[in-house]
Structures are given as C-alpha cells and as structure tokens.
Design a protein around this motif. Sequence first.
Motif, PDB file in Angstrom:
ATOM      1  N   ARG A  32      74.876  29.243  64.084  1.00 57.06           N
ATOM      2  CA  ARG A  32      73.783  28.368  63.666  1.00 57.06           C
ATOM      3  C   ARG A  32      74.449  27.178  62.987  1.00 57.06           C
ATOM      4  O   ARG A  32      75.511  27.323  62.391  1.00 57.06           O
ATOM      5  CB  ARG A  32      72.883  29.081  62.670  1.00 57.06           C
ATOM      6  CG  ARG A  32      72.194  30.286  63.247  1.00 57.06           C
ATOM      7  CD  ARG A  32      71.334  30.970  62.201  1.00 57.06           C
ATOM      8  NE  ARG A  32      70.336  30.028  61.708  1.00 57.06           N
ATOM      9  CZ  ARG A  32      69.885  30.004  60.457  1.00 57.06           C
ATOM     10  NH1 ARG A  32      70.346  30.857  59.559  1.00 57.06           N
ATOM     11  NH2 ARG A  32      68.983  29.126  60.083  1.00 57.06           N
ATOM     12  N   ALA A  85      73.728  23.041  61.074  1.00 56.42           N
ATOM     13  CA  ALA A  85      72.922  21.893  60.676  1.00 56.42           C
ATOM     14  C   ALA A  85      73.886  20.755  60.384  1.00 56.42           C
ATOM     15  O   ALA A  85      74.994  20.979  59.899  1.00 56.42           O
ATOM     16  CB  ALA A  85      72.080  22.203  59.447  1.00 56.42           C
ATOM     17  N   HIS A 118      69.191  20.587  63.432  1.00 59.85           N
ATOM     18  CA  HIS A 118      69.323  22.043  63.345  1.00 59.85           C
ATOM     19  C   HIS A 118      69.620  22.561  64.748  1.00 59.85           C
ATOM     20  O   HIS A 118      69.058  22.057  65.717  1.00 59.85           O
ATOM     21  CB  HIS A 118      68.008  22.695  62.895  1.00 59.85           C
ATOM     22  CG  HIS A 118      67.543  22.257  61.562  1.00 59.85           C
ATOM     23  ND1 HIS A 118      67.782  22.989  60.434  1.00 59.85           N
ATOM     24  CD2 HIS A 118      66.845  21.154  61.171  1.00 59.85           C
ATOM     25  CE1 HIS A 118      67.245  22.364  59.399  1.00 59.85           C
ATOM     26  NE2 HIS A 118      66.678  21.253  59.814  1.00 59.85           N
ATOM     27  N   ASN A 129      71.968  28.458  53.878  1.00 63.82           N
ATOM     28  CA  ASN A 129      71.234  27.800  54.939  1.00 63.82           C
ATOM     29  C   ASN A 129      69.748  27.657  54.636  1.00 63.82           C
ATOM     30  O   ASN A 129      69.051  26.977  55.352  1.00 63.82           O
ATOM     31  CB  ASN A 129      71.448  28.492  56.272  1.00 63.82           C
ATOM     32  CG  ASN A 129      70.974  29.918  56.271  1.00 63.82           C
ATOM     33  OD1 ASN A 129      70.246  30.344  55.396  1.00 63.82           O
ATOM     34  ND2 ASN A 129      71.397  30.675  57.247  1.00 63.82           N
ATOM     35  N   TRP A 171      68.604  24.116  54.388  1.00 62.18           N
ATOM     36  CA  TRP A 171      68.507  23.281  55.576  1.00 62.18           C
ATOM     37  C   TRP A 171      67.067  23.023  55.969  1.00 62.18           C
ATOM     38  O   TRP A 171      66.789  22.099  56.696  1.00 62.18           O
ATOM     39  CB  TRP A 171      69.189  23.942  56.759  1.00 62.18           C
ATOM     40  CG  TRP A 171      70.656  24.067  56.659  1.00 62.18           C
ATOM     41  CD1 TRP A 171      71.487  23.511  55.744  1.00 62.18           C
ATOM     42  CD2 TRP A 171      71.474  24.829  57.530  1.00 62.18           C
ATOM     43  NE1 TRP A 171      72.786  23.873  55.982  1.00 62.18           N
ATOM     44  CE2 TRP A 171      72.794  24.690  57.086  1.00 62.18           C
ATOM     45  CE3 TRP A 171      71.235  25.608  58.629  1.00 62.18           C
ATOM     46  CZ2 TRP A 171      73.874  25.294  57.731  1.00 62.18           C
ATOM     47  CZ3 TRP A 171      72.288  26.209  59.271  1.00 62.18           C
ATOM     48  CH2 TRP A 171      73.612  26.060  58.820  1.00 62.18           C
TER      49      TRP A 171
END
Length: 191
Positions: free
Chosen positions: A128, A130, A144, A187, A190
């Motif tokens: 994952r 960002a 994202h 996270n 984010w």
Amino acid sequence: PCRHFSKRGFVVTKMTTSRLLHGLHLPRSFYRRAFSTGSVDPPRHPLPPFTLESAIDKVQKAEDAWNTRDSAKVAMAYSQDSEWRNRSQFVTGRKEIQDFLSDKWNKELDYKLQKMYWCHSENRIAVRFAYEYRNKKGEWFRAHGNENWEFDDLGYMTRREASINDVPILESERVISVEGPPQTKDNTRWN
C-alpha cells in the motif's frame, strides 16, 4: 575455455551450477543470462524467495529509491523487459520506465512517498502506498494506491501493477514530510 564478463566489479565464469561469487550464492539463471546476452545485471538484494524480513526490506529500499526522484536510479530496480501497468498506462522495459518516471516527476513537484508492506509470497510482494505532490499551479494532492510486484530470481522487478487514486488536499493537510524521512508510518493519517 571459460568466457568472462565483467559488470560493476563482478566477474562471471561459466559453471554448470551456481557459483559462490563475492560471497553470494547465485542462481543458474544469472549465468544463463550472462552467456546468452554477453551482459548481466548483478543481483539486487534481497532475493526471492522472500521472508517477512526480506520483503519488508525490499519495500523500504523501493521507498528510499523513489524518494530520490532519480529516474535512472529507480529504473535499475526493474528487469530489462519489465512490464508495468500504472493507472491506465502501460510501460515496458527499463528505458520506457525511466522516461515515464522523468515525465512523472517533472509534473509532480515536491513529491514524497511512503510505502507499506501488505503481504508477500515466494517472489511477489504487495504494498500500500501514499504520496503527496503539487502540480505547477500549486495545487496539492495525495495519491493512494496498491501495487503488486513480481520479481525474477536475481531480485529485479519483472512486473508492477499499480492502482492509484488522487485526492485534492490543502497544503496544510499534508502529512508526509517533503524534507527528510517520512514523518510517520501510521497509515491512518493518509485518509
């Protein structure tokens, strides 16, 4: 007679099995590639099969490289024939990757990225991420996304599938530091 190729200080001699080279146990494909093309890229550690620790290390190395915004350096992590899907764009090969990244970072100013390990298997890693950037008009965005990576046995990424969504933000809403290391690996910030 043995054939020798030298690249970045590595000397390769023809062997029937893997060879201990500078303390590294290299797979047969390293030698097949050297002798079929006359050129070889040195192994890019950590190598598959990945453990939890080596997968996390690979993710951190990718984050560090991308945050340099050096397209030539970043492109070297990918195999010569690497295939990408980045949003709706398809890119193939190291040269196209380097060109793509140069264009990207000319448009996405003050770019700063955080990647987070998601899961892995023997030669694949999912992350994952960002990142934040501003465009030339001064408008800020947070992107994202998720990436799926696949690696060859020398540690080069052969496939990258990236799904990315941009969200407009105010400069005051930035949570990823432009200077120095990322502020947080939390996270939840984010969102």
